[in-house]
Design an enzyme around this catalytic site. Structure first.
Site, PDB file in Angstrom:
ATOM      1  N   THR A  60      -2.679 -25.889 -27.670  1.00 55.89           N
ATOM      2  CA  THR A  60      -2.501 -24.578 -28.289  1.00 55.89           C
ATOM      3  C   THR A  60      -1.044 -24.125 -28.243  1.00 55.89           C
ATOM      4  OG1 THR A  60      -4.760 -23.854 -27.849  1.00 55.89           O
ATOM      5  CG2 THR A  60      -3.117 -22.135 -28.131  1.00 55.89           C
ATOM      6  N   PHE A  69      -5.373 -30.673 -32.864  1.00 58.68           N
ATOM      7  CA  PHE A  69      -6.385 -30.092 -33.751  1.00 58.68           C
ATOM      8  C   PHE A  69      -6.191 -28.584 -33.889  1.00 58.68           C
ATOM      9  CE2 PHE A  69      -8.743 -28.774 -29.975  1.00 58.68           C
ATOM     10  CZ  PHE A  69      -9.481 -27.687 -30.412  1.00 58.68           C
ATOM     11  N   LYS A  70      -5.437 -27.977 -32.979  1.00 61.87           N
ATOM     12  CA  LYS A  70      -5.193 -26.533 -33.066  1.00 61.87           C
ATOM     13  C   LYS A  70      -4.390 -26.159 -34.314  1.00 61.87           C
ATOM     14  CE  LYS A  70      -7.103 -26.243 -28.981  1.00 61.87           C
ATOM     15  NZ  LYS A  70      -6.471 -25.772 -27.773  1.00 61.87           N
ATOM     16  N   ASP A  71      -3.697 -27.147 -34.916  1.00 58.49           N
ATOM     17  CA  ASP A  71      -2.978 -26.866 -36.168  1.00 58.49           C
ATOM     18  C   ASP A  71      -3.918 -26.367 -37.260  1.00 58.49           C
ATOM     19  OD1 ASP A  71      -0.400 -27.588 -35.305  1.00 58.49           O
ATOM     20  OD2 ASP A  71      -0.763 -29.706 -35.727  1.00 58.49           O
ATOM     21  N   LEU A 117      -3.937 -22.721 -36.305  1.00 56.44           N
ATOM     22  CA  LEU A 117      -2.676 -22.049 -36.030  1.00 56.44           C
ATOM     23  C   LEU A 117      -1.631 -22.207 -37.126  1.00 56.44           C
ATOM     24  CD1 LEU A 117      -2.527 -22.582 -32.199  1.00 56.44           C
ATOM     25  CD2 LEU A 117      -2.525 -20.392 -33.413  1.00 56.44           C
TER      26      LEU A 117
END
Length: 386
Positions: free
Chosen positions: A146, A111-113, A116
């Site tokens: 991350t 989900f950090k995409d 980021l």
């Protein structure tokens, strides 16, 4: 709109400066000096937009230095063919009417995409706006997601280098392989003998080392962060709460204006805090359920008002939640109290004694918006199987 430190609360910097710096000089986290407000008409306009335009609209409320055209171009490039779903962050309805927000359609399946893929573009634009010619060295502490997402996002981005620190035995085998095999001429990965909190404490220590910063400056480098302590990492996450609400309205699961509850698996408190900012902006939200694993320091805090990291650290099947020092909670404490001195005092106690306790007034304010719960690793695996 200016951004102030949670531990100083007065001297402000611009949004681009906050994104470039990552962490405030006093060790605090940058927060907006005011929270922009939205109304029903704004929500109705969002509902008619694709995700990229929704994100640009939300970012525009916080990043006033960036023109609408700039943000439209940034979001269009960030959420394009690199996501395997056209709607980017779709909501799937379950049989009981509960919606599941899918945030794993990006290039690293984390989900950090969502943040980021866009943050490197926000950072490079911020560097241009401030005439910065030095190379920015991104330091990242990761408990799994991350690290790979940041490495992929910053891969071969001009004017940047990135170094990721991860706990040697504290990430999944897939995540370790993702990081160790990362391509790019500006990437580095370091395994740390310790847990995520050791990685995060080490990175914060480097940021606070003035002599090291001076030495880097002499070589044409300066430090920044891609963790959610950086406002440029956190603010894109606000967008998908608005988007989820619009999708629930569009699916007929709720009516416009109905309050929606969000249950969020939580480690460093950045994801759920982004949702809280959305609520403070006017998004109709009832409660945020802070869902923890065996490392349930946040659950205990929400239920008692005592934050105590002096407890066993567990390695679980959800390594991105294996955290005992939740950095973004500092932002919530500042926003709830408006008192930078109290926040600085609590953070000093956390660093020195490993615990602090907030008063009833603060706890009541937090519990007005949050509930805390947790499940064991065994319970988690059983539920996934079911």
């Amino acid at each position: 709109m200016n951004y102030v430190s949670t531990r100083e609360g007065k001297t402000g910097v611009s949004a681009s400066q906050a994104i470039i710096r990552g962490l405030a000089p006093d060790g605090g986290l940058y927060v907006p000096s005011e929270i922009p407000q939205t109304d029903r008409a704004f929500l109705e306009r969002l509902c008619a937009m694709p995700y990229r335009e929704r994100a640009a609209a939300i970012l525009g409320l916080f990043l006033e230095e960036f023109s609408a055209d700039e943000l439209a171009a940034i979001t269009a490039a960030s959420y394009a063919g690199n996501f395997d779903c056209e709607s980017v962050a779709p909501v799937r309805l379950l049989a009981d009417g509960t919606g599941v927000l899918e945030l794993w359609h990006g290039p690293t399946c984390a989900f950090k995409d969502m943040a980021l893929q866009i943050m490197p573009r926000l950072l490079t634009a911020s560097l241009r706006k401030n005439g910065e010619e030095r190379t920015v060295s991104i330091l990242v502490a990761t408990s799994g997601d991350t690290g790979k997402a940041a490495l992929e996002g910053f891969r071969d981005v001009p004017g940047t280098r990135i170094m990721v620190f991860y706990p040697r035995d504290g990430v999944s085998q897939i995540q370790k392989l993702q990081m160790a095999t990362q391509e790019g001429g500006n990437v580095n990965v370091v395994a740390v003998n310790g847990n995520f909190d050791d990685c995060q404490t080490g990175v914060k220590g480097i940021f606070g080392d003035e002599s090291f910063a001076a030495a880097l400056n002499g070589r044409g480098y300066f430090l920044s962060s891609a963790n959610s302590i950086n406002w440029g990492r956190l603010v894109p996450q606000v967008a998908y709460y608005f988007s989820a609400y619009c999708d629930m309205v569009g699916a007929g699961a709720i009516r416009m204006g109905d309050a929606l509850d969000f249950c969020v698996p939580t480690g460093n408190f950045g994801n759920i805090l982004a949702g809280w900012y959305a609520k403070r902006m006017g998004l109709p939200v009832g409660k945020f359920i802070c869902a923890s694993n065996d490392n349930n320091v946040l659950t205990d805090f929400i239920n008692t008002g005592v934050y105590d990291k002096n407890r066993p650290f567990y390695l679980t099947g959800s390594p991105s939640m294996d955290i005992l020092v939740s950095s973004n909670l500092e932002r919530l404490l500042y926003c709830v109290t408006g008192d930078a001195d109290r926040v600085a005092g609590w953070m000093k106690k956390l660093s020195g004694e490993g615990r602090y306790e907030v008063g009833k007034d603060v706890l009541d304010a937090i519990r007005a918006d949050f509930m805390g719960g947790w499940c064991s690793d065994a319970q988690s695996r059983e539920e996934i199987a079911r």
